[in-house]
Design a protein around this motif. Structure first.
Motif, PDB file in Angstrom:
ATOM      1  N   THR A 294       0.832  -1.199   0.000  1.00 52.91           N
ATOM      2  CA  THR A 294       0.000   0.000   0.000  1.00 52.91           C
ATOM      3  C   THR A 294       0.866   1.248   0.000  1.00 52.91           C
ATOM      4  O   THR A 294       0.405   2.317  -0.366  1.00 52.91           O
ATOM      5  N   ARG A 295       2.108   1.118   0.443  1.00 54.72           N
ATOM      6  CA  ARG A 295       3.098   2.195   0.390  1.00 54.72           C
ATOM      7  C   ARG A 295       4.375   1.608  -0.171  1.00 54.72           C
ATOM      8  O   ARG A 295       4.688   0.451   0.064  1.00 54.72           O
ATOM      9  N   GLN A 296       5.128   2.433  -0.864  1.00 53.30           N
ATOM     10  CA  GLN A 296       6.394   1.968  -1.414  1.00 53.30           C
ATOM     11  C   GLN A 296       7.468   1.969  -0.331  1.00 53.30           C
ATOM     12  O   GLN A 296       7.454   2.819   0.554  1.00 53.30           O
ATOM     13  N   PRO A 297       8.409   1.025  -0.385  1.00 54.99           N
ATOM     14  CA  PRO A 297       9.504   1.007   0.579  1.00 54.99           C
ATOM     15  C   PRO A 297      10.399   2.238   0.405  1.00 54.99           C
ATOM     16  O   PRO A 297      10.334   2.906  -0.631  1.00 54.99           O
ATOM     17  N   PRO A 298      11.246   2.534   1.381  1.00 56.95           N
ATOM     18  CA  PRO A 298      12.141   3.688   1.263  1.00 56.95           C
ATOM     19  C   PRO A 298      12.974   3.610  -0.011  1.00 56.95           C
ATOM     20  O   PRO A 298      13.435   2.535  -0.392  1.00 56.95           O
ATOM     21  N   LYS A 299      13.197   4.756  -0.650  1.00 58.71           N
ATOM     22  CA  LYS A 299      13.921   4.775  -1.918  1.00 58.71           C
ATOM     23  C   LYS A 299      15.407   5.054  -1.732  1.00 58.71           C
ATOM     24  O   LYS A 299      16.229   4.547  -2.478  1.00 58.71           O
ATOM     25  N   THR A 300      15.760   5.852  -0.737  1.00 53.69           N
ATOM     26  CA  THR A 300      17.164   6.201  -0.565  1.00 53.69           C
ATOM     27  C   THR A 300      17.906   5.104   0.185  1.00 53.69           C
ATOM     28  O   THR A 300      17.311   4.356   0.966  1.00 53.69           O
ATOM     29  N   LEU A 301      19.208   5.042  -0.045  1.00 51.72           N
ATOM     30  CA  LEU A 301      20.035   4.055   0.643  1.00 51.72           C
ATOM     31  C   LEU A 301      19.977   4.287   2.152  1.00 51.72           C
ATOM     32  O   LEU A 301      19.811   3.354   2.931  1.00 51.72           O
ATOM     33  N   LYS A 302      20.066   5.550   2.559  1.00 51.69           N
ATOM     34  CA  LYS A 302      20.027   5.891   3.981  1.00 51.69           C
ATOM     35  C   LYS A 302      18.697   5.452   4.600  1.00 51.69           C
ATOM     36  O   LYS A 302      18.652   4.886   5.698  1.00 51.69           O
ATOM     37  N   GLY A 303      17.598   5.664   3.894  1.00 53.44           N
ATOM     38  CA  GLY A 303      16.280   5.259   4.378  1.00 53.44           C
ATOM     39  C   GLY A 303      16.145   3.747   4.480  1.00 53.44           C
ATOM     40  O   GLY A 303      15.572   3.221   5.441  1.00 53.44           O
ATOM     41  N   ARG A 304      16.668   3.039   3.504  1.00 55.56           N
ATOM     42  CA  ARG A 304      16.594   1.571   3.517  1.00 55.56           C
ATOM     43  C   ARG A 304      17.413   0.987   4.655  1.00 55.56           C
ATOM     44  O   ARG A 304      16.962   0.083   5.348  1.00 55.56           O
ATOM     45  N   ILE A 305      18.618   1.516   4.843  1.00 55.12           N
ATOM     46  CA  ILE A 305      19.458   1.031   5.939  1.00 55.12           C
ATOM     47  C   ILE A 305      18.799   1.362   7.276  1.00 55.12           C
ATOM     48  O   ILE A 305      18.765   0.519   8.190  1.00 55.12           O
TER      49      ILE A 305
ATOM     50  N   TYR B 264      15.634   1.614   7.871  1.00 61.20           N
ATOM     51  CA  TYR B 264      14.520   0.676   8.037  1.00 61.20           C
ATOM     52  C   TYR B 264      15.026  -0.693   8.487  1.00 61.20           C
ATOM     53  O   TYR B 264      14.457  -1.309   9.399  1.00 61.20           O
ATOM     54  N   LEU B 265      16.100  -1.175   7.858  1.00 58.51           N
ATOM     55  CA  LEU B 265      16.646  -2.482   8.248  1.00 58.51           C
ATOM     56  C   LEU B 265      17.159  -2.473   9.685  1.00 58.51           C
ATOM     57  O   LEU B 265      16.969  -3.448  10.419  1.00 58.51           O
ATOM     58  N   ILE B 266      17.789  -1.379  10.095  1.00 59.90           N
ATOM     59  CA  ILE B 266      18.264  -1.282  11.482  1.00 59.90           C
ATOM     60  C   ILE B 266      17.077  -1.307  12.435  1.00 59.90           C
ATOM     61  O   ILE B 266      17.108  -1.969  13.478  1.00 59.90           O
ATOM     62  N   LYS B 267      16.017  -0.615  12.065  1.00 56.50           N
ATOM     63  CA  LYS B 267      14.810  -0.617  12.903  1.00 56.50           C
ATOM     64  C   LYS B 267      14.236  -2.032  13.019  1.00 56.50           C
ATOM     65  O   LYS B 267      13.782  -2.452  14.083  1.00 56.50           O
ATOM     66  N   GLN B 268      14.252  -2.790  11.933  1.00 56.01           N
ATOM     67  CA  GLN B 268      13.698  -4.144  11.929  1.00 56.01           C
ATOM     68  C   GLN B 268      14.604  -5.148  12.648  1.00 56.01           C
ATOM     69  O   GLN B 268      14.134  -5.997  13.385  1.00 56.01           O
ATOM     70  N   LEU B 269      15.907  -5.078  12.383  1.00 55.53           N
ATOM     71  CA  LEU B 269      16.840  -6.078  12.893  1.00 55.53           C
ATOM     72  C   LEU B 269      17.505  -5.671  14.207  1.00 55.53           C
ATOM     73  O   LEU B 269      18.254  -6.456  14.782  1.00 55.53           O
TER      74      LEU B 269
ATOM     75  N   ALA C 290      16.380  -7.375   1.043  1.00 50.82           N
ATOM     76  CA  ALA C 290      16.145  -7.474   2.483  1.00 50.82           C
ATOM     77  C   ALA C 290      15.023  -6.540   2.919  1.00 50.82           C
ATOM     78  O   ALA C 290      14.179  -6.900   3.753  1.00 50.82           O
ATOM     79  N   VAL C 291      14.974  -5.339   2.341  1.00 52.68           N
ATOM     80  CA  VAL C 291      13.907  -4.390   2.680  1.00 52.68           C
ATOM     81  C   VAL C 291      12.565  -4.915   2.180  1.00 52.68           C
ATOM     82  O   VAL C 291      11.582  -4.948   2.926  1.00 52.68           O
ATOM     83  N   ARG C 292      12.509  -5.339   0.917  1.00 50.64           N
ATOM     84  CA  ARG C 292      11.238  -5.805   0.356  1.00 50.64           C
ATOM     85  C   ARG C 292      10.714  -7.054   1.061  1.00 50.64           C
ATOM     86  O   ARG C 292       9.515  -7.244   1.180  1.00 50.64           O
TER      87      ARG C 292
END
Length: 185
Positions: A17-28, A30-35, A74-76
């Protein structure tokens, strides 16, 4: 990955329903928040912990292509698990799954009829029971051949036998030489 596994992944991505973060900084981030830790993220994507910290701070903005693809995967994989789960649950209980494919279909037919396999382009809506079986097989780590067999059984019942109205002597349907396969649910 196998064709059917890829098709399920594509269908899952379409459910976002929303697209994942597009920037490298945003993706990292998000992964830090998850892991929870940069070490866990580093192990997940196969880089050093210091590299993850550089990506997070924005000191390094362009990782090698292979690492960028692993970050994206990993993000997707973790993005909107509740949305994916809800769509799969709905498909498995009420709506079913639509399979569009171009493949060679072979089958065992009664004497006097042709059973030569041939390429067909089919779009068939399978009932929820087949969606449930397909998701269960995927979740238990079934191989591509087992998932193909589930789809082939659905095609046999719904397309070839028309729910029991024709081709009753047809016994086995096999999907071979898949040109493309797409799922929607």
């Amino acid at each position: 990955m196998a064709e059917i596994e890829d098709a399920i992944e594509r269908a899952d991505r379409e459910a976002f329903t929303r697209q994942p973060p597009k920037t490298l900084k945003g993706r990292i981030g998000y992964l830090i928040k998850q892991l929870k830790t940069t070490r866990a993220v580093a192990e997940e994507i196969g880089v050093s912990q210091r590299s993850v910290e550089r990506y997070r701070k924005g000191e390094r903005k362009h990782p090698p292509k292979a690492i960028a693809e692993r970050i994206d995967a990993a993000v997707r994989q973790r993005w909107q698990p509740q949305v994916r789960k809800r769509r799969q649950q709905q498909a498995a209980t009420t709506t079913g799954i639509t399979v569009e494919t171009r493949a060679r279909f072979g089958y065992t037919a009664p004497v006097g009829t042709t059973d030569d396999g041939r390429f067909r382009r089919l779009t068939v809506h399978l009932p929820p029971a087949y969606a449930q079986r397909l998701f269960d097989a995927r979740n238990t780590g079934a191989g591509d051949q087992e998932m193909r067999q589930i789809i082939a059984e659905g095609f046999k019942e719904i397309y070839f036998q028309d729910g029991g109205g024709r081709a009753l002597g047809l016994s086995d349907v096999a999907i071979n030489d898949i040109d493309y396969l797409d799922l929607d649910y």
